[in-house]
Design an enzyme around this catalytic site. Structure first.
Site, short mmCIF file in Angstrom:
data_model
loop_
_atom_site.label_atom_id
_atom_site.label_comp_id
_atom_site.label_asym_id
_atom_site.label_seq_id
_atom_site.Cartn_x
_atom_site.Cartn_y
_atom_site.Cartn_z
CG HIS A 4 -4.68 -3.46 0.06
ND1 HIS A 4 -4.31 -2.66 -0.95
CD2 HIS A 4 -3.99 -2.69 1.08
CE1 HIS A 4 -3.70 -1.62 -0.88
NE2 HIS A 4 -3.51 -1.43 0.77
CB SER A 54 -0.84 -0.05 1.14
OG SER A 54 -2.30 0.90 0.98
CG ASP A 59 -6.07 -3.52 -3.55
OD1 ASP A 59 -7.09 -3.11 -2.74
OD2 ASP A 59 -5.06 -3.32 -3.47
#
Length: 458
Positions: A413, A137, A388
């Site tokens: 994710h 991320s 995601d």
């Protein structure tokens, strides 16, 4: 694995202004459990917007492959998060502009670079150790940017679910919510589920306008405190659905919340009856969000002010998005399942200035780090799961000699950064094989380059 050792290191508060001598203490964790102490590689996690221990426990890939490479494992905490706080528990506001001016990606990357040099300098056997960085991320963005900015320090980067292109000029503000919606549409009874979600916003608003309606909403959704509009519940549910799409993993986990395997599918089971209306729809929605908020049944009431683990700081991250991490979100209720919400740079800037007294620089991250040009740094593997919603801001699928970007079907994710699991889709299994192949190549190349020459002088 044996839990790593907690350590602290004094960092400059400002790495770029030599008139400022203030310092703070950065926390990091080190494990030498698998390390070969003669230039064996260092696996370095670039901490993101939360307590670093959350990522120690949810980045199993590093632990899984460390024995294979005989690597030291390091997890570095991002400044201002966890226990690495220059100003304690002070919060960003219009009154603390100066104190939070040092909370930037550039300063964090400099912290990481200095920390790597410190680790290498304190053990002569680590002097020539290749450094491979990992991140997911925002942490994945940092790992890619670390390789870009400090190629003399970083050998290669594993950048998982890194939305390095999620900025106003490179994505449409509607794309994230459309991706969340597509995830919900993809499960069994998905179309019915999404239709009911689209209808719930109007139902909530109409209920709130009736006498005693707000109290009724509070009772139906088991809220911890009274609300003065339906907007609070609306935002609460929207955040849950976004988070649920992010962690739509094929097995139960407690990364953001205690949730079951395939939570989006479980959620839509509660919304699978066509044309739910009125109280029936609201009750079904309460059951649906319970998959994320209360799957264990231990939560007595819902706090609509947050949907994330206490280990993450949305307050600090929201401040960062008002600086250079500007990420636009809007909804139209047609191509997505959410209530209409507009986004403009002007309105965003007004909101940021009101809350923090700062004005955003939406193009700065692309200027500073290059956007899609960041791949020119080489030795980066980008991965993005198609479940995601953040994949819309990731590097498109590509393959070159030194940079690979992989799109993984059936993955959410940074699933590939987690421990290997029998339930992992084959796309994730193959992505990890590619990551390992490139890591091996980077390490071998660096070790060969740094190995003392055995040639004799003539």
């Amino acid at each position: 694995y044996i839990y790593p050792t907690e350590l602290y290191f004094k960092q400059n508060l400002d790495h770029f202004d030599f008139t400022i001598n203030a310092t703070f203490t950065q926390r990091y964790f080190v494990s030498e459990q698998y390390w070969t102490k003669m230039d064996g590689p260092i696996f370095f996690y670039t901490g993101n917007e939360g307590d670093i221990e959350l990522f120690i426990k949810n980045t199993g890939l590093m632990w899984d492959i460390a024995p294979m490479f005989k690597a030291m494992v390091v997890f570095a905490e991002h400044r201002y998060y966890g226990k690495s706080k220059p100003f304690g528990n002070l919060k960003p506001s219009t009154k603390t502009i100066k104190e939070f001016s040092y909370l930037t990606a550039e300063q964090a990357l400099a912290d990481f670079a200095i920390l790597v040099k410190h680790i290498k300098s304190t053990d002569s056997k680590a002097k020539n150790s290749p450094v491979v960085v990992f991140g997911g991320s925002y942490g994945g963005m940092l790992s890619a940017w670390f390789r870009l900015k400090y190629p003399h320090i970083v050998t290669g980067a594993i950048a998982a679910s890194a939305p390095v292109l999620y900025f106003p000029s490179t994505v449409k503000c509607s794309q994230y919510n459309e991706a969340v919606t597509n995830n919900f549409l993809s499960v069994q009874n998905g179309e019915t589920c999404v239709a009911n979600i689209r209808n719930v916003w109007k139902t909530m608003n109409e209920t709130a306008k009736k006498p005693g309606g707000l109290k009724l909403l509070g009772e139906i959704f088991h809220l911890c405190s009274a609300i003065n509009s339906s907007t609070a519940v609306e935002s609460f549910i929207k955040d849950i659905f976004g988070n649920m799409a992010m962690v739509d993993y094929p097995y139960a986990n407690n990364f953001l919340s205690n949730i079951p395997a395939w939570p989006v599918n479980k959620t839509c089971q509660h919304l699978s009856e066509p044309n739910l209306q009125g109280l029936d729809l609201l009750q079904a929605m309460h059951s649906a969000i319970g998959v994320y908020q209360n799957y264990t049944g231990s939560v007595k009431c819902y706090n609509v002010k947050t949907t994330e683990t206490s280990k993450l700081s949305t307050t600090l991250w929201n401040y960062m998005t008002c600086g250079a991490m500007v990420m636009p979100f809007c909804a139209n209720g047609v191509t997505d399942m959410f209530p209409v919400k507009n986004w403009t740079q002007e309105s965003f800037d007004k909101s940021c200035f009101k809350k923090y007294g700062i004005k955003s620089r939406p193009e700065w991250a692309l200027t500073d780090f290059g956007g899609s040009k960041a791949v020119e740094a080489g030795n980066i593997v980008f991965t993005n799961g198609l479940l995601d919603p953040w994949h819309v801001g990731g590097v498109p699928e590509m393959k070159s000699e030194s940079v690979v970007s992989i799109l993984m079907w059936g993955a959410a994710h940074h699933l590939d950064l987690r421990h290997a699991n029998d339930a992992d889709p084959s796309s994730v299994v193959e992505a990890r094989k590619t990551q390992v192949k490139h890591i091996a190549k980077w390490i071998s190349s660096t070790q060969e380059r740094l190995r003392p020459s055995t040639a004799h002088r003539v």
